[in-house]
Design a protein around this motif. Structure first.
Motif, PDB file in Angstrom:
ATOM      1  N   SER A  25       0.835  -1.213   0.000  1.00  0.00           N
ATOM      2  CA  SER A  25       0.000   0.000   0.000  1.00  0.00           C
ATOM      3  C   SER A  25       0.861   1.252   0.000  1.00  0.00           C
TER       4      SER A  25
ATOM      5  N   CYS B  21       2.092   1.990  -3.438  1.00  0.00           N
ATOM      6  CA  CYS B  21       1.019   2.607  -4.236  1.00  0.00           C
ATOM      7  C   CYS B  21       0.822   4.069  -3.855  1.00  0.00           C
TER       8      CYS B  21
ATOM      9  N   SER C 262      -3.959 -20.482 -10.576  1.00  0.00           N
ATOM     10  CA  SER C 262      -3.034 -19.655  -9.796  1.00  0.00           C
ATOM     11  C   SER C 262      -1.638 -19.706 -10.387  1.00  0.00           C
TER      12      SER C 262
ATOM     13  N   THR D  46      -1.310  -4.927 -12.958  1.00  0.00           N
ATOM     14  CA  THR D  46      -1.044  -6.152 -12.207  1.00  0.00           C
ATOM     15  C   THR D  46      -2.106  -6.385 -11.140  1.00  0.00           C
ATOM     16  N   PHE D  47      -2.512  -5.311 -10.458  1.00  0.00           N
ATOM     17  CA  PHE D  47      -3.539  -5.435  -9.413  1.00  0.00           C
ATOM     18  C   PHE D  47      -4.867  -5.917 -10.009  1.00  0.00           C
ATOM     19  N   ILE D  48      -5.244  -5.345 -11.155  1.00  0.00           N
ATOM     20  CA  ILE D  48      -6.500  -5.754 -11.790  1.00  0.00           C
ATOM     21  C   ILE D  48      -6.439  -7.218 -12.223  1.00  0.00           C
TER      22      ILE D  48
ATOM     23  N   ASN E 273      -4.544  -9.590 -11.014  1.00  0.00           N
ATOM     24  CA  ASN E 273      -4.544 -10.457  -9.836  1.00  0.00           C
ATOM     25  C   ASN E 273      -5.923 -10.544  -9.193  1.00  0.00           C
ATOM     26  N   THR E 274      -6.661  -9.428  -9.213  1.00  0.00           N
ATOM     27  CA  THR E 274      -8.023  -9.453  -8.664  1.00  0.00           C
ATOM     28  C   THR E 274      -8.914 -10.376  -9.483  1.00  0.00           C
ATOM     29  N   ILE E 275      -8.825 -10.239 -10.805  1.00  0.00           N
ATOM     30  CA  ILE E 275      -9.611 -11.131 -11.672  1.00  0.00           C
ATOM     31  C   ILE E 275      -9.202 -12.583 -11.448  1.00  0.00           C
TER      32      ILE E 275
ATOM     33  N   GLU F  24      -7.961 -13.951  -8.771  1.00  0.00           N
ATOM     34  CA  GLU F  24      -8.448 -14.452  -7.490  1.00  0.00           C
ATOM     35  C   GLU F  24      -9.935 -14.795  -7.553  1.00  0.00           C
ATOM     36  N   LEU F  25     -10.710 -13.953  -8.244  1.00  0.00           N
ATOM     37  CA  LEU F  25     -12.140 -14.241  -8.383  1.00  0.00           C
ATOM     38  C   LEU F  25     -12.369 -15.531  -9.165  1.00  0.00           C
TER      39      LEU F  25
END
Length: 864
Positions: free
Chosen positions: A41, A44, A774, A843-845, A847-849, A851-852
């Motif tokens: 964080s 960022c 993963s 990268t965050f987007i 990784n979020t996708i 994980e879902l």
């Protein structure tokens, strides 16, 4: 509710050291997890903190009204501002030059140029402080108008000057002296150095005059009262003995006729290279002459700047660099025009047309003055109601608006300080000096992520080009090419690496002998320790040249090796069943014999394929010089045809064959499988062949899209090498996920009569899908952030093409390359941090996708 007694009591007690270790471990793990979240964080937040100033507005404040003295009330020809904002000077039509202080307006020095002549036209260049003066007798004088700096020793100054504070300035002799350090003083004085006027080709008054000092030489053009229009290239010579200056001129008269019932042109302008001349009338007519060849000067274009005729052109000048033309009119509109190549009329790309690429519409009254920055693409637009508006041309960002006073009157001139840190505004009612901080005018969200119309481009484009060797360079900070390059590198590396890594993990987990597995898996995992710089070095200096010299062979290998593997598997089935069981342990070793077999087939077939598909030279074919598009379509359609063929065989043919072969022996079934496999290959190749010719016949050609001109460092090389970088990561995690599937599921499937392959495909893989996904996403993250392989093997060119045979530039590679240079340019430096933030967000987007999707797969596995 009381606990039930089981009949046994616990004899051993947990020691205090174990309890303490449990507590400590729990807290350390908790702190570590929270610390990781805080660290990410913080990264960022830091990126946001660095990037945020890019979007701040310019600061225009600290106005200083200069007391008006009688001598400064007239409208000057030109105003020159001292870079230290101590002095300014005005030159007037009567030849007088006034140098005055900016703090109180008092006159420091005066000089009259050519008192026996009448100035009728002038041209001033801020780039070299050169001034051309045209006189009513047709003569012209060339000189320099600006400021001179002298450093004076403290001991040579009177005590009254020595005692001033550091940073203060006082009048001294005919200038201003400023203390810049403890023992150093800087003197600024007016500099007026002019040569004697020389006669020209006409003795009529000079009406309009303009000059440029370019890499092609010093050019000037003049329009005389007798309608003579002339352009000259001029060189200066000075006699060493006498000191007399003479000029050598070469040029040509331009065919020009005064328009009927119309006044003379209002503006005469030369482009920055002296290769184009513009005449502009107040009614909007623009005549552009091509002056590259003095022996053949022709009208290149006739254009109306105000087609509706509702307004008049009131101001016109060139932007920094002399390519973009600024035209302001009586409606308050300023349009920016520059030449672009006319593809229809120009065979050799020499015919150009002016296009209005940018337009600024103001709600204020007519434009009375246009000024340009001396170091950037900022313009100041003055209006006749006293308002001054500031814009950045490329980004079309409005930087601000100022008005010296409610009754300031018409704006005569707006002068940018040489360092872009101040503005001097002269209106009908006086002078005012404004502190100016443009901050980051090139940067807007629109200029970063949408197409921008850059100077010379035929249309708005996504471009990244942050620096150049010239001051008039137009910075291009479009991030989309870098994002595109990042995605391109990631996609091609995943296309190559993911299938190999997953298939290897499935084979290792479900089919490989445990003894071999104990040796092979650690070896694959060791591949992850290879430094990316080593892989990039091998890709650029070893692999890329080999591929360039044997491109047809390399493409053929992608077909022959998979076929060799599959064919070897079918041939293995021809062995007698009992014999096959006895030699099962040698299957892995024998399997690798298909690799040299595939290479051998590729070596034999590559010349034939290159001759049939690529007109005997694949490099020329890619460049569009030989052949048609059918060969490229054939290769592109093979995967699609193979998938379609597999679906047809699985859904339609296999059920029928199972019924027919119900009573077949093991070897008969093996022969049938080989026949089916060979038939599938023929059907796939035939389907690709027919599809390729159909697409070619309809006019589609893959060249110019996924295939195009071959560059040695390209996406194919990067995909191959970076695939090897991500294979160990994906393989290890995927194999662990497959091994984590409970053995009782395997046993139950095998006990029900399923084969190992059926068990792997229908039981193991669906159960382990969460872990497999993963693994892929971790490999994707590795590919997205890769720097050195891309930097060394991709050519590092920020282009937006899907061509697999050309280079690209990624966000991470761009940061690595330009960061050392960017520290000298705040805008460039912060834009690189914005690139890092963009990479962080991507990268965050992802990784979020991921994980879902992983959670969804896990739920399905639980249901199974």
């Amino acid at each position: 509710m009381q606990k039930q007694f089981t009949g046994r009591t616990r004899k051993k007690k947990t020691s205090l050291s174990v309890k303490a270790a449990d507590v400590i471990s729990k807290h350390v793990i908790t702190i570590g997890g929270i610390g990781t979240i805080i660290a990410v964080s913080t990264v960022c937040v830091f990126l946001l903190w660095v990037v945020f100033p890019l979007l701040k507005q310019a600061d225009i404040s600290g106005t200083q009204t200069i007391p008006q003295v009688q001598e400064l009330q007239a409208k000057p020809l030109h105003i020159v501002l001292d870079e230290y904002q101590l002095l300014a000077l005005n030159i007037y039509k009567n030849g007088s030059v006034l140098c005055y202080r900016l703090d109180n307006g008092s006159i420091i020095d005066t000089k009259t140029l050519f008192p026996d002549k009448s100035i009728s036209a002038s041209s001033y260049s801020f780039e070299d402080n050169s001034l051309f003066l045209g006189f009513s007798d047709g003569s012209i004088s060339i000189g320099e108008l600006g400021f001179k700096t002298t450093f004076i020793d403290i001991h040579d100054l009177p005590e009254s000057v020595q005692s001033i504070k550091e940073g203060d300035a006082v009048p001294y002799e005919s200038g201003m002296i400023q203390r810049i350090s403890k023992d150093q003083y800087r003197m600024r004085t007016m500099k007026t150095d002019f040569d004697d006027p020389f006669t020209t080709e006409s003795s009529s008054p000079v009406l309009l005059l303009h000059h440029v000092n370019s890499s092609r030489g010093l050019f000037y053009t003049a329009l005389y009262e007798d309608n003579t229009l002339r352009i000259n290239n001029i060189s200066k010579r000075k006699n060493i003995l006498t000191g007399k200056v003479s000029y050598k001129r070469s040029g040509s008269n331009i065919d020009y006729t005064q328009r009927d019932n119309q006044p003379a042109p209002k503006f005469l302008l030369l482009s920055g290279l002296g290769d184009s001349l513009q005449l502009v009338w107040t009614d909007g007519l623009l005549l552009r002459y091509d002056t590259r060849d003095f022996k053949n000067i022709v009208v290149a274009e006739e254009k109306n700047l105000v087609p509706d005729g509702s307004s008049k052109i009131t101001a016109c000048r060139y932007l920094l660099g002399g390519t973009s033309l600024l035209a302001g009119d009586s409606s308050g509109t300023v349009q920016i025009l520059f030449p672009i190549i006319d593809e229809e009329k120009s065979i050799d790309k020499t015919v150009t047309n002016l296009v209005a690429a940018h337009r600024f519409k103001s709600e204020n009254k007519e434009v009375s003055a246009i000024s340009t920055s001396q170091r950037s693409r900022i313009i100041g637009v003055g209006h006749n109601d006293g308002t001054v508006e500031l814009f950045h041309v490329t980004s079309e960002k409005k930087l601000g608006s100022i008005k010296p006073s409610s009754d300031s009157g018409e704006v005569y001139d707006v002068v940018f300080a040489p360092k872009d840190d101040a503005l001097l505004v002269m209106t009908a009612n006086g002078l005012s000096l404004w502190k100016f901080d443009p901050r980051y005018p090139e940067i807007t969200l629109s200029s970063l992520f949408t197409p921008v119309w850059y100077e010379g481009s035929p249309e708005p484009m996504h471009v990244w080009q942050s620096s150049s060797s010239t001051d008039d360079f137009e910075p291009k900070y479009g991030l989309i090419p870098l994002v595109f390059g990042t995605l391109k590198a990631t996609i091609f590396s995943l296309i190559f690496g993911v299938p190999i890594a997953l298939l290897a993990a499935i084979f290792t987990s479900e089919f490989l002998n445990p003894k071999l597995k104990s040796h092979i898996k650690p070896m694959v995992e060791l591949m992850a320790s290879l430094p990316s710089v080593v892989l990039g070095f091998l890709a650029a200096l070893v692999f890329a040249p080999v591929v360039a010299d044997n491109l047809a062979l390399f493409l053929t290998i992608f077909i022959t090796i998979p076929i060799s593997f599959l064919l070897g598997a079918y041939l293995w089935q021809l062995m007698p069943y009992r014999f096959g069981l006895r030699v099962q342990k040698y299957k892995f070793s024998v399997m690798f014999l298909s690799v040299p077999a595939g290479f051998m087939f590729a070596y034999l077939l590559a010349p034939v394929i290159e001759r049939i598909c690529f007109a005997d030279n694949i490099i020329l074919w890619l460049d569009g010089q030989v052949g048609n598009g059918s060969g490229g379509w054939f290769f592109l359609l093979i995967p699609l045809a193979a998938v379609c063929c597999a679906w047809i065989f699985t859904v339609i043919l296999n059920p029928a064959l199972r019924r027919v072969s119900a009573g077949y022996t093991h070897q008969q079934c093996a022969v049938l499988d080989i026949a089916k496999f060979l038939t599938a290959i023929l059907v796939t190749l035939l389907g690709s062949y027919l599809g390729a010719h159909i697409l070619t016949a309809t006019g589609f050609d893959p060249r110019g899209h996924i295939f195009d001109t071959y560059e040695q460092r390209n996406a194919l090389v990067v995909g191959f090498i970076m695939g090897f970088a991500i294979i160990p990561i994906i393989y290890t995690i995927a194999e662990d996920a497959l091994n984590a599937v409970p053995d009782h599921l395997r046993s139950a499937s095998l006990a029900a009569g399923a084969t190992k392959w059926q068990t792997a495909v229908r039981i193991i893989i669906p159960t382990a899908m969460s872990g497999l996904f993963s693994a892929i996403m971790i490999g994707l993250g590795r590919a997205v952030g890769e720097t050195m392989i891309v930097l060394m093997a991709a050519g590092n060119t920020p282009v937006m093409e899907w061509n697999i045979f050309n280079g690209f530039r990624t966000l991470s590679a761009n940061i690595a390359v330009e960061l050392p240079e960017a520290v000298r340019n705040s805008t460039h430096y912060r834009t690189l941090f914005l690139a890092a933030l963009t990479l962080f967000i991507i990268t965050f987007i992802l990784n979020t996708i991921a994980e879902l999707v992983r959670i969804r797969f896990r739920k399905k596995a639980v249901e199974l």
